[in-house]
Design an enzyme around this catalytic site. Structure first.
Site, mmCIF file in Angstrom:
data_model
loop_
_atom_site.group_PDB
_atom_site.id
_atom_site.type_symbol
_atom_site.label_atom_id
_atom_site.label_comp_id
_atom_site.label_asym_id
_atom_site.label_seq_id
_atom_site.Cartn_x
_atom_site.Cartn_y
_atom_site.Cartn_z
ATOM 1 N N GLY A 247 0.759 -1.252 0.000
ATOM 2 C CA GLY A 247 0.000 0.000 0.000
ATOM 3 C C GLY A 247 0.780 1.286 0.000
ATOM 4 C CD GLU A 284 0.124 -9.155 1.547
ATOM 5 O OE1 GLU A 284 -0.725 -8.448 0.943
ATOM 6 O OE2 GLU A 284 -0.183 -10.052 2.336
ATOM 7 N N PRO A 285 4.480 -5.277 -0.640
ATOM 8 C CG PRO A 285 6.721 -4.557 -0.705
ATOM 9 C CD PRO A 285 5.816 -5.614 -0.111
ATOM 10 N NE ARG A 287 0.141 2.617 -5.932
ATOM 11 C CZ ARG A 287 -0.960 2.614 -6.689
ATOM 12 N NH1 ARG A 287 -0.950 3.153 -7.873
ATOM 13 N NH2 ARG A 287 -2.075 2.066 -6.230
ATOM 14 N NE ARG A 323 -2.595 3.501 -11.334
ATOM 15 C CZ ARG A 323 -2.589 4.667 -10.730
ATOM 16 N NH1 ARG A 323 -2.051 5.710 -11.320
ATOM 17 N NH2 ARG A 323 -3.097 4.799 -9.531
ATOM 18 C CE1 TYR A 327 -8.707 2.137 -10.059
ATOM 19 C CE2 TYR A 327 -6.609 2.387 -11.189
ATOM 20 C CZ TYR A 327 -7.565 1.587 -10.604
ATOM 21 O OH TYR A 327 -7.366 0.234 -10.570
ATOM 22 C CB CYS A 357 -13.888 4.616 -30.595
ATOM 23 S SG CYS A 357 -12.954 4.590 -32.124
ATOM 24 C CD GLU A 358 -14.968 3.501 -24.452
ATOM 25 O OE1 GLU A 358 -15.611 4.207 -23.654
ATOM 26 O OE2 GLU A 358 -15.208 2.311 -24.677
HETATM 27 N N1 LLP Z 1 -1.647 -6.957 -0.935
HETATM 28 C C1 LLP Z 1 -2.934 -7.038 -1.280
HETATM 29 C C2 LLP Z 1 -3.782 -8.021 -0.613
HETATM 30 C C3 LLP Z 1 -3.459 -6.189 -2.261
HETATM 31 O O1 LLP Z 1 -4.741 -6.279 -2.585
HETATM 32 C C4 LLP Z 1 -2.614 -5.254 -2.911
HETATM 33 C C5 LLP Z 1 -3.124 -4.363 -3.951
HETATM 34 C C6 LLP Z 1 -1.257 -5.213 -2.527
HETATM 35 C C7 LLP Z 1 -0.811 -6.071 -1.529
HETATM 36 C C8 LLP Z 1 -0.275 -4.275 -3.143
HETATM 37 O O2 LLP Z 1 -0.601 -2.954 -2.915
HETATM 38 P P1 LLP Z 1 0.409 -1.775 -3.365
HETATM 39 O O3 LLP Z 1 1.668 -1.894 -2.538
HETATM 40 O O4 LLP Z 1 0.679 -1.963 -4.791
HETATM 41 O O5 LLP Z 1 -0.350 -0.543 -3.088
HETATM 42 N N2 LLP Z 1 -4.987 -0.857 -9.755
HETATM 43 C C9 LLP Z 1 -4.900 0.092 -8.670
HETATM 44 C C10 LLP Z 1 -4.284 -0.512 -7.442
HETATM 45 C C11 LLP Z 1 -4.998 -1.746 -6.956
HETATM 46 C C12 LLP Z 1 -4.343 -2.352 -5.734
HETATM 47 C C13 LLP Z 1 -4.930 -3.663 -5.419
HETATM 48 N N3 LLP Z 1 -4.337 -4.351 -4.319
HETATM 49 C C14 LLP Z 1 -4.137 1.321 -9.162
HETATM 50 O O6 LLP Z 1 -3.759 1.358 -10.321
HETATM 51 O O7 LLP Z 1 -3.955 2.264 -8.413
#
Ligand code: LLP
Length: 430
Positions: A247, A284-285, A287, A323, A327, A357-358
């Site tokens: 996250g 669980e990183p 992004r 994205r 979003y 085409c959107e």
């Molecule tokens: N662990 C779990 C259970 C998750 O659902 C996620 C992301 C992560 C770890 C990794 O999160 P991060 O470190 O990447 O924030 N498509 C969206 C983001 C969706 C995230 C879904 N879950 C975007 O483009 O912003």
């Protein structure tokens, strides 16, 4: 030669007037490989990982890269070679990470809708932990494990009900979300799981959302998780690891998330203060390991003045990089040749849009750019959730991808062909 790194992107810099990623000129890569083109910096990914490793020095931690962010095989291979585990959310991701050389024992399996077939596949591969998200899933996993004559290692994903203060589509730890088991049901759910012969409780986990730019929601989640660990252990069930999910946000547009090492210094101080600092941790990183390592290169096709808006029409679109359309996300867009060197076109304010085409097919709105057809642009912060969320909409083929290591650019994904896009389709006979 002067080198001016882009803010938040130490490995992407204008050298004199040309934009480089590490030691490769992006315009050379665009010319050789065509556009749209994804280009990733290996050094950026390793730096991002190193920040976590520094933050956890001397602690027992398993970093499980959330591969949904960018699941290209070579990216997985890079993290596997650094000792990372992986957070997966489907049987497809399991096969992909095994193909890239991931260690099954370091794999954790998250997600609210695991099928029996996926559970079987993961048990047979010998993964490290199932992050179970509901009470019914506990029963199904128990049955599948008993059928195979094994015990499934589990942790229960707790919904800590803290507000991560991020976009509603990517906030996951609030009561109204579909994820995890409610805080107040947690101890009872653990008791139920611990009584089932096909399951072995090994941990607890949470994930509160994505693109989080403050430490406070994490600190709140730590407190709520530790309260639960205390209660679960008081009920006689040992918790071997605590998983804090992913996250951590990145800088898209002047955002100022804490650095991974600074964040973890703060969180570990809280864990130490409560006497849990020597536990086994998991994170669980996604992004934050890959997001600012990638760019998407695109070429300007047309410049179209309008009554209300000017449009800069480029050859990348919402199918390549969803994205913004999904979003309203901001991605910086910069020219591959610094404007002074490009000469010619005067700066104007444009919406940067693709050929799909959107009306929702835009990559950037109200951007000041000095562009003319044939110029090339880089969409920044495109390493996470960009290629991975791409599609073939409008029968557009997926871009090629490169992994740059110093002055070498490795092709890690060949550009898809149109034939690839309909290979699995069939005409109806007769
Ligand atoms: N662990 C779990 C259970 C998750 O659902 C996620 C992301 C992560 C770890 C990794 O999160 P991060 O470190 O990447 O924030 N498509 C969206 C983001 C969706 C995230 C879904 N879950 C975007 O483009 O912003």
């Amino acid at each position: 030669m002067t080198s001016t790194p882009l803010p938040g992107h130490p490995h992407i810099a204008y050298r004199d007037d040309a934009l480089f990623i590490e030691d490769c000129a992006l315009s050379d890569l665009a010319r050789q490989h065509g556009t749209p083109l994804y280009v990733y910096s290996k050094a950026s990914m390793l730096d991002a990982l190193a920040a976590y490793q520094r933050g956890f020095a001397g602690r027992k931690v398993q970093i499980c890269y959330a591969m949904k962010a960018n699941s290209s095989l070579a990216v997985l291979q890079l993290f596997a070679r650094q000792g990372c585990g992986f957070d997966i959310v489907s049987g497809g991701e399991l096969q992909r990470v095994l193909a890239a050389g991931g260690d099954p024992r370091k794999i954790i399996f998250s997600g609210v809708g695991k099928t029996r077939a996926e559970m079987r596949q993961a048990l047979q591969a010998g993964i490290g932990c199932f992050n179970v998200e509901s009470e019914p899933e506990i029963d199904v996993l128990n049955e599948v494990a008993l059928e195979l004559g094994v015990q499934a290692p589990i942790s229960i994903r707790v919904n800590p009900n803290v507000d991560p203060k991020t976009h509603p589509y990517i906030s996951t730890g609030l009561k109204g979300n579909k994820f995890g088991v409610a805080h107040e049901r947690t101890v009872a759910t653990y008791q139920r799981a611990a009584a089932l012969p096909g399951l072995r409780v090994v941990g607890i986990d949470c994930h509160i959302g994505s693109q989080i730019t403050e430490a406070t929601p994490y600190l709140d989640a730590v407190d709520r998780m530790l309260d639960l660990v205390q209660a679960i252990e008081a009920a006689g069930i040992a918790i071997h690891h605590i998983d804090f999910g992913g996250g951590l946000g990145i800088d898209y547009n002047g955002d100022t998330p804490p650095a991974a090492d600074a964040l973890w210094a703060q969180l570990l101080a809280r864990l130490d203060a409560r006497g849990y600092g020597d536990r086994q941790f998991m994170i669980e990183p996604g992004r934050s390991l890959v997001g600012n390592a990638g760019v998407c290169l695109t070429e300007v096709l047309y410049v179209k003045p309008g009554e209300q808006k000017n449009f800069c029409i480029v050859d990348a679109a919402m199918n390549d990089l969803p994205r913004p359309a999904m979003y309203q996300a901001f991605h910086a867009i910069v020219p591959l040749q610094a404007p002074a060197a490009a000469g010619g076109a005067a700066a104007q304010v444009y919406d940067v849009v693709g050929p799909v085409c959107e009306s929702g097919d835009w990559l950037g709105r109200d951007r000041e750019l000095a562009v003319q057809p044939g110029d090339q642009l880089a969409v920044l912060s495109a390493g996470a959730y960009c290629s991975a969320m791409g599609s073939n909409y409008n029968t557009r083929t997926r871009p090629a991808e490169l992994l740059v290591d110093g002055g070498t650019a490795h092709v890690i994904r060949a550009r898809e062909t149109v034939a690839d896009t309909f290979r699995s389709e069939r005409l109806v006979a007769g």
